[in-house]
Design a protein around this motif. Structure first.
Motif, PDB file in Angstrom:
ATOM      1  N   TYR A 116       0.829  -1.201   0.000  1.00  0.00           N
ATOM      2  CA  TYR A 116       0.000   0.000   0.000  1.00  0.00           C
ATOM      3  C   TYR A 116       0.869   1.258   0.000  1.00  0.00           C
ATOM      4  N   GLU A 117       1.833   1.270   0.915  1.00  0.00           N
ATOM      5  CA  GLU A 117       2.722   2.431   1.010  1.00  0.00           C
ATOM      6  C   GLU A 117       3.503   2.628  -0.285  1.00  0.00           C
ATOM      7  N   MET A 118       3.898   1.486  -0.872  1.00  0.00           N
ATOM      8  CA  MET A 118       4.697   1.569  -2.084  1.00  0.00           C
ATOM      9  C   MET A 118       3.889   2.130  -3.254  1.00  0.00           C
ATOM     10  N   GLU A 119       2.668   1.624  -3.381  1.00  0.00           N
ATOM     11  CA  GLU A 119       1.789   2.124  -4.436  1.00  0.00           C
ATOM     12  C   GLU A 119       1.552   3.628  -4.256  1.00  0.00           C
ATOM     13  N   LYS A 130       3.430   5.804  -2.781  1.00  0.00           N
ATOM     14  CA  LYS A 130       4.643   6.548  -3.115  1.00  0.00           C
ATOM     15  C   LYS A 130       4.797   6.661  -4.637  1.00  0.00           C
ATOM     16  N   ALA A 131       4.506   5.531  -5.318  1.00  0.00           N
ATOM     17  CA  ALA A 131       4.629   5.528  -6.777  1.00  0.00           C
ATOM     18  C   ALA A 131       3.688   6.565  -7.388  1.00  0.00           C
ATOM     19  N   GLN A 168       4.707   9.749  -9.550  1.00  0.00           N
ATOM     20  CA  GLN A 168       4.222   9.799 -10.928  1.00  0.00           C
ATOM     21  C   GLN A 168       3.655  11.177 -11.275  1.00  0.00           C
ATOM     22  N   TYR A 169       2.930  11.775 -10.352  1.00  0.00           N
ATOM     23  CA  TYR A 169       2.248  13.030 -10.669  1.00  0.00           C
ATOM     24  C   TYR A 169       2.916  14.256 -10.054  1.00  0.00           C
TER      25      TYR A 169
END
Lengths: 263, 510
Positions: free
Chosen positions: A235-238, A240-241, A245-246
């Protein structure tokens, strides 16, 4: 701007190697063979072992010859060489070299002045800027600004203006120039301020749009983990990604610039 | 917002003003400015990559796919074009675009081992992207674009090394290998940070709609809700997709799928037919013995064994023989042994294989190159011998062959042999556009495998109509398989979109 055509690349290569003092050994309309200088060989041929061998043994250095083919289809002759086109790694490398060796100039206008009256040149600081906006997309802008180092007057489109002039690295005869009043470093600060103002006045809906995209993606992610107390590492990784990304950024690069003494 | 600047140039200028360094050349200065002007990316929209790739002429659907992924899907997408439409080209265009725009510095491409070299070659040659194969000796910090086989990458210590890198873009080829969320493959890709991510598969659903759920959850967790809600809404039955319009809409937000029929290219057509066959009396007798064996033999009491045997026998007696041989020892008591002996004897004495005869007939009629696909290695060997006895040259092909052997067999097929006999695992990554006839000698459970098989031949570059012959024996398990394949195709089409004909031109009614 569109892609470079083979003919333009041929012209580019010829000028590039002439200006970097690499003698042209052979050429046609579709290819060029050059004798690289030792300096250029070290820069572009990627053979560090050879050069360290030469240096450690003291043997006579032999720099390489390079053949570049700009239009394979029209080459009547069968000459071995590298095919280059817009986007090919070799051409990108030469662009990079041009960038390193064409970053700072000091030039004087050569005014064709038949009269006995001396020509007086005014100092300008010219700087070419590239501004990049980026989120998950990018956009770039070029600004060529010049500042009169006597008056502080600023000119947009400076590069286009000076490229019309005949400019020399040494001061031409019967010419003298005014020493600058505004220091280049000070002028630089003011140009940067101007760039900041230009950016400030620009339309920045792209930032808002990226934010909306980010929020939407974050909401979707939350939905996936709804009702889960202990969020897993993924969850944390997503999250952060998505943030990365934005992430919106504005970057200002100096392409090149210098002192221009013009009438 | 913070504006990023570097003072490097200012310092360089000062050094020249102070006379510490020389001034540069005016011509190079102008050349440099001109190039920057040319390279400028003046808008957030559209593709820059094509102008850097003059040697590549992408098809309109490929350019459109790349643009859609970047602009509408923000760089997270499933590329699900039908087999043979160039998903690799689309992925290459997207990667190139991000590299040019400076949004991607490091990228990881995961592929089946057999396709690794193909990727390296295409990226380097077609896209001028300096991709290198994963190698445990290399320092990953220094490798920006790496192609690794998924099987290798997911293992320690490679896995940990890869996790330590910060990849901007992850591409997974043949992403249907991630359909099962309980596998190491899935876990590995799930644990990768995915800023931008492309999953490539022609077959995002192979069996049921949950596979697509897991694939999308890998890409964009939450897009289809969490598993519980998804299950509640969409799983009245595994094969019946309700609310499919809604689901389709959601899927279309993360998936690009071009089908042959819709890309407006002048495609050669696909002539697909099911060829129903009738066993000979002798074959029927053996089939019946196998079908009833569960009642007579303890070792055959589980449905799976009998089903396997039925399928094998529908392929060839050789395929069934191997399984039976293993079961002989398990027969207990005189009665069981007698039943088994009768079965083996009758099997052995069969001198005619109805399917093989039909295949031979088709080959003779085609009078052209033909590919035969079979599920069984034993059938492959048998068919080769059988065709040889009829004076037809053939070469075998399977996934266990290494790259050079694959190439060699392909070459032999192209130049010397009339027939290529491939097993299932041989159906990925070879392109055989010079051939226009495919015989599905037996059928797999999974319709997407059939599509993959046909895709070896019916892809961009094919200039002739392609003939597909699906052989199936009537009144056997193959009837049931056809029916099941049709149901699965139905699920796929409801959710993902139309599928080109793979079983026959006229769908069986379910």
């Amino acid at each position: 701007m569109i892609s470079l055509y083979p003919k333009q690349i041929q012209q580019y290569l010829k000028t590039f190697f002439t200006e970097t003092n690499c003698p042209i050994v052979q050429e046609s309309d579709h290819h060029i063979t050059v004798q690289l200088t030792i300096d250029m060989d070290k820069r572009i041929m990627n053979r560090p072992f050879y050069w360290s061998y030469v240096e450690s043994t003291g043997s006579e250095p032999k720099s390489a010859q390079l053949t570049l083919i700009t239009d394979k289809n029209r080459m009547g002759l069968n000459i071995p060489g590298e095919i280059v086109h817009y986007g090919s790694p070799r051409l990108n490398q030469l662009f990079q070299v041009a960038k390193e060796r064409g970053a700072f100039v000091q030039l004087f206008e050569d005014v064709d002045n038949p009269s006995a009256v001396q020509t007086v040149l005014t100092p300008w600081l010219g700087v070419n800027y590239k501004i990049t906006y980026s989120s998950d997309r990018t956009k770039e802008m070029l600004y060529s600004l010049g500042m009169n180092l006597m008056t502080g007057a600023v000119m947009d489109g400076f590069q286009e203006a000076v490229s019309e002039l005949k400019l020399e690295a040494a001061i031409p005869p019967n010419t003298f120039y005014l020493p600058y009043i505004i220091k280049p470093s000070r002028a630089m600060e003011r140009l940067e301020q101007l760039i900041d103002d230009l950016i400030g006045q620009d339309d920045h809906t792209w930032v808002e749009e990226a934010k909306v995209r980010r929020e939407r993606d974050l909401q979707v992610l939350e939905y996936f983990y709804k009702g889960i107390e202990e969020r897993p590492e993924s969850y944390e990784m997503e999250k952060k990604a998505i943030e990365e990304q934005y992430e919106t950024k504005i970057k200002v690069d100096v392409i090149n610039g210098g002192l221009f003494y013009v009438r | 917002m913070q504006i990023e600047k570097s003072s490097e140039w200012k310092e360089g200028l000062q050094k020249r003003l102070d006379g510490e360094l020389e001034w540069d050349n005016w011509t190079l200065y102008q050349m440099c400015y001109d190039v920057e002007k040319r390279k400028l990316i003046p808008t957030f929209y559209g593709l820059q990559s094509p102008k850097y790739l003059p040697a590549l002429t992408p098809y309109p659907h490929q350019l459109e796919a790349a643009e859609t992924v970047i602009e509408r899907m923000n760089g997270k997408a499933i590329l699900a074009d039908e087999v043979g439409l160039g998903k690799t080209i689309e992925a290459g265009l997207i990667l190139k675009e991000y590299l040019i725009r400076g949004l991607v510095k490091k990228a990881l491409i995961l592929t089946p081992a057999s396709l690794l070299n193909q990727w390296i070659e295409e990226l380097n040659q077609k896209f001028h992207i300096p991709a290198i194969p994963f190698n445990k000796k290399y320092d990953l910090n220094l490798c920006n674009i790496v192609v690794a086989s998924l099987d290798m990458a997911k293992r320690s210590p490679h896995k940990e090394n890869i996790y330590n890198q910060n990849y901007d873009l992850v591409i997974v080829d043949e992403a249907h290998k991630l359909k099962n969320h309980k596998t190491k493959n899935y876990e590995f890709v799930q644990s990768l940070k995915k800023k931008f991510c492309l999953l490539l598969t022609a077959t995002p659903i192979q069996n049921d709609v949950f596979e697509l759920f897991h694939l999308i959850s890998l890409l964009k967790p939450g897009h289809l809700g969490n598993f519980e809600t998804f299950q509640q809404v969409f799983s009245a039955s595994k094969h019946n997709v309700e609310e499919d319009e809604f689901l389709k809409e959601l899927i279309n937000q993360v998936m690009v799928r071009n089908s042959r029929q819709h890309i407006g290219l002048d495609w050669t057509s696909r002539r697909v037919q099911i060829i129903p066959l009738e066993f000979s009396d002798k074959e029927k007798e053996v089939y019946k013995l196998i079908a009833n064996s569960g009642e007579h033999l303890q070792a055959f009491s589980d449905a799976f064994t009998v089903m396997t045997l039925k399928r094998e026998f529908c392929s060839s007696k050789e395929a069934a023989w191997l399984t039976l041989e293993k079961l002989v020892g398990k027969c207990q008591g005189a009665e069981e042994r007698a039943y088994m002996d009768e079965l083996l004897l009758k099997l052995q004495s069969l001198d005619l294989n109805t399917k093989a005869e039909k295949a031979y007939e088709i080959i003779k009629q085609a009078n052209d190159k033909v590919i035969i696909f079979t599920e069984y290695h034993a059938s492959q060997t048998y068919l080769q011998a059988f065709l040889y006895s009829k004076g037809i040259t053939s070469v075998p092909f399977n996934g266990k062959f290494n790259k050079s052997k694959r190439e060699w067999m392909k070459q032999l097929f192209k130049e010397k042999a009339q027939v290529l006999i491939a097993t299932e695992s041989g159906s990925e990554g070879i392109n055989l556009q010079f051939c226009h006839h495919v015989i599905n000698y037996d059928l797999p459970w999974n319709p997407m495998k059939v599509e993959q098989r046909i895709g070896r031949v019916h892809r961009l570059g094919q200039e002739h109509d392609v003939h597909i012959y699906n052989l199936a024996i009537k009144h056997t398990i193959e009837d049931y398989m056809l029916e099941l394949l049709n149901t699965k195709i139905g699920v796929f089409e409801k959710v993902v979109g139309e599928l080109d004909d793979i079983l026959s031109e006229y769908r069986l009614s379910i």
